[in-house]
Scaffold this motif. Structure first.
Motif, mmCIF file in Angstrom:
data_model
loop_
_atom_site.group_PDB
_atom_site.id
_atom_site.type_symbol
_atom_site.label_atom_id
_atom_site.label_comp_id
_atom_site.label_asym_id
_atom_site.label_seq_id
_atom_site.Cartn_x
_atom_site.Cartn_y
_atom_site.Cartn_z
ATOM 1 N N ILE A 7 0.858 -1.179 0.000
ATOM 2 C CA ILE A 7 0.000 0.000 0.000
ATOM 3 C C ILE A 7 0.901 1.238 0.000
ATOM 4 O O ILE A 7 1.899 1.298 0.738
ATOM 5 N N GLY A 8 0.567 2.199 -0.863
ATOM 6 C CA GLY A 8 1.383 3.416 -0.953
ATOM 7 C C GLY A 8 1.586 4.064 0.401
ATOM 8 O O GLY A 8 0.651 4.220 1.187
ATOM 9 N N GLY A 9 2.831 4.439 0.670
ATOM 10 C CA GLY A 9 3.150 5.092 1.934
ATOM 11 C C GLY A 9 3.691 4.132 2.981
ATOM 12 O O GLY A 9 4.212 4.571 4.021
ATOM 13 N N ASP A 10 3.555 2.809 2.749
ATOM 14 C CA ASP A 10 4.098 1.846 3.705
ATOM 15 C C ASP A 10 5.627 1.896 3.696
ATOM 16 O O ASP A 10 6.260 2.028 2.637
ATOM 17 N N GLU A 11 6.201 1.772 4.864
ATOM 18 C CA GLU A 11 7.659 1.765 4.977
ATOM 19 C C GLU A 11 8.245 0.503 4.366
ATOM 20 O O GLU A 11 9.309 0.537 3.731
ATOM 21 N N ASN A 12 7.544 -0.629 4.547
ATOM 22 C CA ASN A 12 7.994 -1.905 4.000
ATOM 23 C C ASN A 12 7.138 -2.327 2.816
ATOM 24 O O ASN A 12 6.035 -1.827 2.614
ATOM 25 N N ARG A 13 7.645 -3.246 2.043
ATOM 26 C CA ARG A 13 6.895 -3.818 0.931
ATOM 27 C C ARG A 13 6.172 -5.069 1.438
ATOM 28 O O ARG A 13 6.640 -5.738 2.360
ATOM 29 N N SER A 14 5.040 -5.385 0.816
ATOM 30 C CA SER A 14 4.247 -6.513 1.291
ATOM 31 C C SER A 14 3.769 -7.388 0.137
ATOM 32 O O SER A 14 3.416 -6.876 -0.934
ATOM 33 N N VAL A 15 3.772 -8.673 0.376
ATOM 34 C CA VAL A 15 3.246 -9.651 -0.579
ATOM 35 C C VAL A 15 2.246 -10.527 0.162
ATOM 36 O O VAL A 15 2.507 -10.967 1.293
ATOM 37 N N ALA A 16 1.087 -10.772 -0.444
ATOM 38 C CA ALA A 16 0.067 -11.656 0.138
ATOM 39 C C ALA A 16 0.127 -13.016 -0.541
ATOM 40 O O ALA A 16 0.118 -13.101 -1.771
ATOM 41 N N VAL A 17 0.202 -14.050 0.258
ATOM 42 C CA VAL A 17 0.192 -15.424 -0.243
ATOM 43 C C VAL A 17 -1.146 -16.048 0.134
ATOM 44 O O VAL A 17 -1.580 -15.951 1.292
ATOM 45 N N THR A 18 -1.795 -16.659 -0.841
ATOM 46 C CA THR A 18 -3.136 -17.209 -0.623
ATOM 47 C C THR A 18 -3.149 -18.723 -0.819
ATOM 48 O O THR A 18 -2.590 -19.234 -1.794
ATOM 49 N N SER A 66 -5.365 -16.156 3.427
ATOM 50 C CA SER A 66 -4.086 -15.556 3.033
ATOM 51 C C SER A 66 -3.251 -15.164 4.242
ATOM 52 O O SER A 66 -3.759 -15.005 5.354
ATOM 53 N N PHE A 67 -1.959 -14.988 4.001
ATOM 54 C CA PHE A 67 -1.055 -14.428 4.998
ATOM 55 C C PHE A 67 -0.128 -13.453 4.277
ATOM 56 O O PHE A 67 -0.034 -13.451 3.048
ATOM 57 N N HIS A 68 0.563 -12.621 5.041
ATOM 58 C CA HIS A 68 1.408 -11.617 4.405
ATOM 59 C C HIS A 68 2.896 -11.877 4.650
ATOM 60 O O HIS A 68 3.284 -12.500 5.642
ATOM 61 N N ILE A 69 3.684 -11.380 3.713
ATOM 62 C CA ILE A 69 5.141 -11.353 3.853
ATOM 63 C C ILE A 69 5.556 -9.893 3.796
ATOM 64 O O ILE A 69 5.154 -9.157 2.885
ATOM 65 N N SER A 70 6.327 -9.476 4.769
ATOM 66 C CA SER A 70 6.792 -8.096 4.816
ATOM 67 C C SER A 70 8.292 -8.043 4.518
ATOM 68 O O SER A 70 9.081 -8.790 5.120
ATOM 69 N N CYS A 71 8.678 -7.165 3.581
ATOM 70 C CA CYS A 71 10.086 -7.051 3.190
ATOM 71 C C CYS A 71 10.550 -5.594 3.285
ATOM 72 O O CYS A 71 9.769 -4.667 3.001
#
Length: 215
Positions: free
Chosen positions: A94-105, A152-157
């Motif tokens: 999401i724009g403005g997030d400090e980290n990048r995120s990927v959703a795995v379903t 789903s779950f998220h991965i934060s990078c």
């Protein structure tokens, strides 16, 4: 001679009367015994009808127990297996997030309901080696994943803002909870990770059901 004949006749009459009396006594005794015998037989028959073999309490109890066990088995879902799950991944930053995120379903395609809980294993393949994601430590309750439904779950990078340098991500390896078989996917997120000395933000994985939450 006349006296003797009368005496003999008298004795015969007395004997006859005695024999008749004995026979009457025997008949009376037989009549007294008969009702008792009949009553005893009737009582035995009544006792047998009270204990109906078709209604054995032990058998009824065993049947009830088996029925309860069957219901319990039907209401308990087994663990979701890798081969039953369709695994997909997409960028969820999401724009403005400090980290990048990927959703795995995970989508259940196994033809049965199954239970899934905890954290999936996540490894990022890079040109500099494999990076294993750390768990966020959030609660990870069990979920019944019905056939045909998804979770789903998220991965934060950490974001790579170094202008192009860093570790290039070449793939995503996902292992469902409580499984050893993995699925390898294309990485849908940012192309690279920043190269750090270990003091930067690690790659993190949230529990099953955490997609959309912060890292």
């Amino acid at each position: 001679m006349r006296l003797s004949k009368l005496t003999i006749a008298s004795l015969a009459v007395v004997a006859g009367l005695s024999l008749t009396a004995c026979q009457n006594d025997d008949a009376a005794t037989g009549q007294d015994d008969s009702p008792a015998s009949s009553s005893s037989s009737t009582g035995s028959s009544s006792g047998g009808s009270d204990q109906d073999p078709a209604k054995d309490p032990a058998k009824d109890s065993a049947k009830d127990s088996a029925g309860e066990s069957s219901d319990q088995v039907q209401n308990t879902a087994g663990t979701c297996r890798t081969d039953e799950l369709e695994v997909t991944a997409q960028d969820s930053t999401i724009g403005g997030d400090e980290n990048r995120s990927v959703a795995v379903t995970f989508t259940n395609g196994g033809g049965r309901d199954c239970s899934i809980a905890g954290f999936a294993g996540v490894d990022l393949k890079t040109n500099a080696g494999t990076v294993s994601a750390e768990r966020t430590g959030e609660p990870a309750p069990a979920t019944i994943l019905k056939d045909g439904t998804s979770i789903s779950f998220h991965i934060s990078c950490p974001a790579n803002d170094t202008g192009g340098s860093g570790a290039r991500i070449t793939g995503l390896v996902v292992t469902p909870p409580n499984e050893t078989k993995s699925v390898t996917l294309d990485w849908p997120g940012a192309a690279s990770l920043p190269v750090t000395d270990g003091s930067g933000s690690p790659v993190r994985v949230g529990p099953i059901g955490s997609a959309g939450q912060g890292g």
